[in-house]
Design a protein around this motif. Structure first.
Motif, PDB file in Angstrom:
ATOM      1  N   ARG A 224     -23.163  -3.322 -14.509  1.00 35.34           N
ATOM      2  CA  ARG A 224     -23.649  -4.391 -13.630  1.00 35.34           C
ATOM      3  C   ARG A 224     -24.379  -5.483 -14.396  1.00 35.34           C
ATOM      4  NH1 ARG A 224     -27.502  -1.652  -9.710  1.00 35.34           N
ATOM      5  NH2 ARG A 224     -27.914  -0.419 -11.593  1.00 35.34           N
ATOM      6  N   ASN A 225     -24.967  -5.145 -15.510  1.00 37.94           N
ATOM      7  CA  ASN A 225     -25.631  -6.131 -16.355  1.00 37.94           C
ATOM      8  C   ASN A 225     -24.795  -6.262 -17.620  1.00 37.94           C
ATOM      9  OD1 ASN A 225     -28.455  -6.583 -15.018  1.00 37.94           O
ATOM     10  ND2 ASN A 225     -28.072  -4.386 -14.918  1.00 37.94           N
TER      11      ASN A 225
ATOM     12  N   ASP B  15     -30.335  -2.232  -5.694  1.00 38.14           N
ATOM     13  CA  ASP B  15     -29.619  -3.492  -5.892  1.00 38.14           C
ATOM     14  C   ASP B  15     -29.445  -3.782  -7.380  1.00 38.14           C
ATOM     15  OD1 ASP B  15     -32.044  -4.480  -6.832  1.00 38.14           O
ATOM     16  OD2 ASP B  15     -32.409  -5.795  -5.111  1.00 38.14           O
ATOM     17  N   ALA B  16     -29.049  -5.002  -7.706  1.00 37.46           N
ATOM     18  CA  ALA B  16     -28.746  -5.352  -9.091  1.00 37.46           C
ATOM     19  C   ALA B  16     -29.954  -5.266 -10.003  1.00 37.46           C
ATOM     20  CB  ALA B  16     -28.154  -6.759  -9.151  1.00 37.46           C
TER      21      ALA B  16
ATOM     22  N   ASN C 109     -22.750  -4.966  -7.122  1.00 34.13           N
ATOM     23  CA  ASN C 109     -24.054  -4.835  -7.771  1.00 34.13           C
ATOM     24  C   ASN C 109     -24.920  -3.741  -7.164  1.00 34.13           C
ATOM     25  OD1 ASN C 109     -23.786  -6.836  -9.785  1.00 34.13           O
ATOM     26  ND2 ASN C 109     -24.152  -8.436  -8.272  1.00 34.13           N
TER      27      ASN C 109
END
Length: 324
Positions: free
Chosen positions: A203-204, A261-262, A246
């Motif tokens: 996600r990152n 969440d993200a 995310n």
């Protein structure tokens, strides 16, 4: 609200207030229609995953239709993945670099990592005890064998397997099944206590390994060299993980599903059960199941629409759907 920034990850350790973007989920009762002649799917101590066409794969270790059951997106039984074992403790459906989806699974009693095509062909089988170095084998023998519990596959098809019920080591293999290295374990700096399941968190920007450190009630992010990137604690025996866009969904054996969440803030807590007689146990009978409450979440997967599917550690076999 206390927030800690660690190497690009924003970890929120004590936030329970929800933002305006909080996803809303509702429990979808009676989602799964078990195989003909069965009231429930059968003894469950495994996992759940969803293919690109929406089919749902659930591992079942007992009952009339054990092994890996396949359901349509609406929960109708289609059949079983022929040949698969009944001790699939953790598995993933992954689209390899060849463009084909495969099911990668860990056999708890068989002590193997296996790779199946979705039409039932065994593509790869790795006997973990045979492939890892002898010094790690000695440690395993003291612990009465390999107890592999989870698997993750990177974008370049490297395979990571957790020896969650023995050494809490994570073993890395290339896409041909050749052993590369091991990382993590019970010693410092990891101090894992049941590295149960694992996922690749992309996600990152960069990929990281994300491990459920179950008995320490935390998640641990690692880079591919084994360095700790971040942690997230105060969970309830986190058992399994799934990512959709995310969002990160966490199955917690101690009676809860949590969604981050993200930035890894808690944005939803689902099915929370605080009855200590009904959590972290496979013995809750169907007559005692409560609508909207989980008992012992053991496997988890987002479906293609972002709904959350949960399979529980339960002798009768229970699957829940939280519809977004």
């Amino acid at each position: 609200m206390k927030e800690v920034l660690l190497t690009g990850f924003l970890l929120c350790f004590s936030c329970h207030t929800h933002s305006e973007s909080t996803p809303d989920y509702q429990h979808h009762a009676d989602f799964i229609t078990p195989p003909p002649g069965q009231q429930t799917i059968g003894d469950g101590h495994g996992d759940i995953a969803v293919s690109a066409n929406g089919d749902i794969y659930i591992s079942v270790q007992g009952g009339a239709k054990p092994r890996v059951q396949i359901y349509t997106a609406d929960g109708s039984y289609k059949g079983n993945l022929e040949g698969a074992a009944s001790d699939f403790h953790g598995f993933r459906i992954h689209r390899d670099t060849d463009g084909v989806e495969y099911l990668y699974g860990t056999e708890l009693e068989g002590e193997r990592l296996v790779k199946w095509s979705l039409d039932g062909e065994l593509v790869l089988a790795i006997n973990i005890d045979d492939e890892v170095p002898s010094n790690l084998q000695k440690r395993r023998r003291l612990l009465k064998g390999v107890r592999v519990t989870g698997v993750a596959i990177s974008r370049d098809d490297r395979i990571f397997v957790t020896d969650g019920y023995a050494t809490s080591l994570i073993h890395e293999f290339d896409q041909q099944g050749n052993y590369l290295t091991s990382l993590g374990g019970k010693n410092a700096p990891w101090n894992f206590s049941t590295a149960h399941k694992i996922i690749i968190d992309g996600r990152n920007d960069s990929e990281n390994l994300l491990v459920t450190d179950r008995e320490n009630n935390r998640l641990v992010w690692l880079d591919f060299k084994g360095n700790i990137v971040a942690t997230h604690d105060r969970l309830r025996r986190p058992s399994a993980l799934s990512i959709h866009n995310n969002l990160l969904a966490i199955a917690e054996l101690h009676g809860r599903v949590t969604v981050l969440d993200a930035t890894n803030k808690i944005v939803a807590e689902l099915g929370t059960n605080d009855n200590r007689k009904q959590i972290s146990t496979p013995k809750v009978r169907p007559k005692d199941w409560e609508i909207g409450k989980v008992t012992s979440p053991h496997g988890i997967s987002f479906d293609n629409d972002g709904n959350i599917l949960v399979t529980e550690w339960n002798k009768w076999g229970r699957v829940l759907k939280f519809k977004r």
